[in-house]
Motif scaffolding. Structure first.
Motif, PDB file in Angstrom:
ATOM      1  N   ILE A  47       0.848  -1.205   0.000  1.00 18.88           N
ATOM      2  CA  ILE A  47       0.000   0.000   0.000  1.00 18.88           C
ATOM      3  C   ILE A  47       0.879   1.249   0.000  1.00 18.88           C
ATOM      4  O   ILE A  47       0.632   2.206  -0.737  1.00 18.88           O
ATOM      5  N   ILE A  48       1.915   1.236   0.816  1.00 20.65           N
ATOM      6  CA  ILE A  48       2.815   2.394   0.900  1.00 20.65           C
ATOM      7  C   ILE A  48       3.550   2.589  -0.421  1.00 20.65           C
ATOM      8  O   ILE A  48       3.715   3.726  -0.889  1.00 20.65           O
ATOM      9  N   GLU A  49       4.000   1.504  -1.051  1.00 16.40           N
ATOM     10  CA  GLU A  49       4.698   1.620  -2.326  1.00 16.40           C
ATOM     11  C   GLU A  49       3.786   2.182  -3.407  1.00 16.40           C
ATOM     12  O   GLU A  49       4.205   3.042  -4.196  1.00 16.40           O
ATOM     13  N   SER A  50       2.536   1.730  -3.457  1.00 13.07           N
ATOM     14  CA  SER A  50       1.614   2.270  -4.459  1.00 13.07           C
ATOM     15  C   SER A  50       1.335   3.747  -4.188  1.00 13.07           C
ATOM     16  O   SER A  50       1.239   4.552  -5.119  1.00 13.07           O
ATOM     17  N   HIS A  51       1.247   4.109  -2.919  1.00 10.57           N
ATOM     18  CA  HIS A  51       1.045   5.520  -2.577  1.00 10.57           C
ATOM     19  C   HIS A  51       2.250   6.357  -2.996  1.00 10.57           C
ATOM     20  O   HIS A  51       2.091   7.471  -3.515  1.00 10.57           O
ATOM     21  N   GLN A  52       3.453   5.827  -2.787  1.00 13.21           N
ATOM     22  CA  GLN A  52       4.655   6.544  -3.194  1.00 13.21           C
ATOM     23  C   GLN A  52       4.694   6.721  -4.712  1.00 13.21           C
ATOM     24  O   GLN A  52       5.076   7.785  -5.207  1.00 13.21           O
ATOM     25  N   GLN A  53       4.282   5.702  -5.450  1.00 15.08           N
ATOM     26  CA  GLN A  53       4.253   5.822  -6.908  1.00 15.08           C
ATOM     27  C   GLN A  53       3.255   6.884  -7.339  1.00 15.08           C
ATOM     28  O   GLN A  53       3.530   7.676  -8.254  1.00 15.08           O
ATOM     29  N   GLN A  54       2.102   6.912  -6.695  1.00 16.26           N
ATOM     30  CA  GLN A  54       1.112   7.942  -7.022  1.00 16.26           C
ATOM     31  C   GLN A  54       1.655   9.333  -6.712  1.00 16.26           C
ATOM     32  O   GLN A  54       1.458  10.271  -7.490  1.00 16.26           O
ATOM     33  N   MET A  55       2.348   9.464  -5.578  1.00 15.32           N
ATOM     34  CA  MET A  55       2.902  10.770  -5.208  1.00 15.32           C
ATOM     35  C   MET A  55       3.974  11.197  -6.197  1.00 15.32           C
ATOM     36  O   MET A  55       4.060  12.371  -6.568  1.00 15.32           O
ATOM     37  N   GLU A  56       4.809  10.272  -6.674  1.00 14.25           N
ATOM     38  CA  GLU A  56       5.821  10.594  -7.679  1.00 14.25           C
ATOM     39  C   GLU A  56       5.160  11.043  -8.975  1.00 14.25           C
ATOM     40  O   GLU A  56       5.604  12.011  -9.608  1.00 14.25           O
TER      41      GLU A  56
END
Length: 104
Positions: A47-56
């Motif tokens: 979940i955190i990795e997908s959120h980081q990708q969205q933020m990038e």
């Protein structure tokens, strides 16, 4: 004398209850030491990795917008080029006509 006996009996009962409470707490403490709690964090990592990708992605989008906006601001002019050319032609023509009228 009976009151003294009652007070000592009460104190003995309270001390026994206190000792029983301490023994129960020690048992609970031993059980907690034996029990190991494991957390499954792999789901949270995804979940955190997908959120980081969205933020990038959003960050790159905003940076692109900022670059385009800066370019538009830098290229912005008060008057369009065609309006400046028409104005200069009108001024030159007016000066030519006025000088022609006075010199004739």
């Amino acid at each position: 004398m009976t009151k003294l006996e009652e007070l000592t009996a009460l104190l003995v009962n309270e001390i026994n209850d206190f000792n029983n409470g301490i023994e129960k707490l020690e048992k609970i403490n031993e059980q907690l030491k034996e029990t190991k709690i494991k957390m499954e964090i792999s789901e949270y990592k995804s979940i955190i990795e997908s959120h980081q990708q969205q933020m990038e992605f959003h960050k790159k989008t905003l940076e692109g917008f900022e670059k385009r906006f800066s370019n538009k601001i830098n290229q912005a002019k008060i008057y369009p080029a065609w309006a400046v050319v028409v104005f200069i032609i009108c001024v030159v023509t007016s000066v030519g006509l006025v000088s022609y009228m006075f010199l004739k």
